[in-house]
Design an enzyme around this catalytic site. Structure first.
Site, short mmCIF file in Angstrom:
data_model
loop_
_atom_site.label_atom_id
_atom_site.label_comp_id
_atom_site.label_asym_id
_atom_site.label_seq_id
_atom_site.Cartn_x
_atom_site.Cartn_y
_atom_site.Cartn_z
N VAL A 79 12.95 42.06 4.92
CA VAL A 79 13.01 43.12 5.92
C VAL A 79 12.04 44.22 5.50
CG1 VAL A 79 14.50 44.77 7.11
CG2 VAL A 79 15.45 42.61 6.27
N CYS A 80 11.13 44.61 6.40
CA CYS A 80 10.19 45.68 6.05
C CYS A 80 10.96 46.97 5.81
CB CYS A 80 9.18 45.90 7.17
SG CYS A 80 8.13 47.34 6.87
N VAL A 81 10.78 47.54 4.64
CA VAL A 81 11.57 48.71 4.27
C VAL A 81 11.21 49.93 5.13
CG1 VAL A 81 10.02 49.33 2.35
CG2 VAL A 81 12.38 50.14 2.34
N GLY A 84 12.64 49.46 8.51
CA GLY A 84 14.09 49.50 8.41
C GLY A 84 14.62 50.92 8.24
#
Lengths: 132, 130
Positions: A79-81, A84
């Protein structure tokens, strides 16, 4: 010949078809004897990683679907931080760093950077994007 | 060198094409697409940007954060050169449909016709569409 696959998921769960189509494609990849190595969640796709996702019982549970791919195949769920954080998807570490009261991203989903998306593109045989 | 030769040369040297199809305000598409391009360039990838449809609006000069309250994408556009992202392709028909000329854009671009876009598709380079 068995191929390695990566998926980029950019659609929010239940809002658009993209996430469900990606999950169905991922299962088909595995059924055909290929390896689904990485799913990268970006843009509104990050909502697929919510540990709090609670759909009605007669609907597909998308987050559980992703987790089952991880259990069966060891598929990385990345998940792209940055995408996110903006949208309120935080694991315990990010929640405590930012002083938030709760977290909602848990393993096997992992918060990570866009470098991992580029790595997946480079190292796997195929990369498919599912967008709304 | 003819324009088509220089396009072929660009295509032979590229690692990644990022396609931007949305207007700069009103969604995160352009911002998050540019983020991927900038990170790829920081990792040493040779990146081209292809602006199609409303994506061409994100190149317009004179942009501000504006009354929508979003940051806008023009500061990221200004960083492209610093990251050596200089291959900027713009759909000529998308410009024409919006009454725009290359002079209306904040960066130097190559205006692409249908044949150029066909050549890009045929090159089958790693491509991300936003």
């Amino acid at each position: 010949m068995a191929l390695t696959y990566a998926l980029l998921v950019q659609g929010a769960p239940y809002t658009h078809q993209a996430a469900l189509s990606a999950l169905r494609f991922g299962r088909a990849v595995v059924e055909r004897g290929h390896r689904l190595k990485t799913v990268f969640f970006y843009h509104d796709g990050v909502h697929n990683a919510s540990a709090l996702m609670t759909p009605p019982q007669d609907e597909v549970h998308l987050a559980e679907g992703w987790r089952s791919l991880h259990r069966g195949q060891g598929t990385e769920l990345l998940v792209c931080v940055a995408a996110g954080l903006r949208r309120g998807l935080l694991d315990e570490g990010e929640a405590s760093r930012h002083g938030q009261i709760a977290s909602n991203v848990a393993p096997p989903f992992e918060l990570t950077g866009l470098g991992q998306l580029l790595d997946a593109m480079e190292h796997h045989d195929r990369m498919l994007t599912f967008s709304p | 060198m003819t324009p088509s030769q220089s396009l072929a040369q660009d295509l032979a040297e590229l690692d990644l094409i990022v396609v931007l199809r949305h207007a700069p305000h009103g969604s995160q598409w352009v911002r998050e697409g540019l983020d991927v391009a900038l990170v790829a360039a920081a990792f040493g990838k040779r990146v081209a940007l292809l602006f199609q449809g409303d994506g061409v609006l994100s190149l317009l000069t004179g942009q501000q954060a504006g009354p929508l309250g979003q940051k806008g994408t023009h500061p990221q556009m200004a960083m492209l050169e610093m990251y050596d992202i200089e291959t900027l392709w713009v759909s000529g028909s998308a410009l024409a449909q919006r009454g725009l000329m290359p002079d209306d854009l904040m960066l130097p671009v190559r205006v692409m016709d249908v044949e150029d876009c066909r050549a890009v598709a045929h090159a089958q380079l790693p491509t991300l569409v936003f």
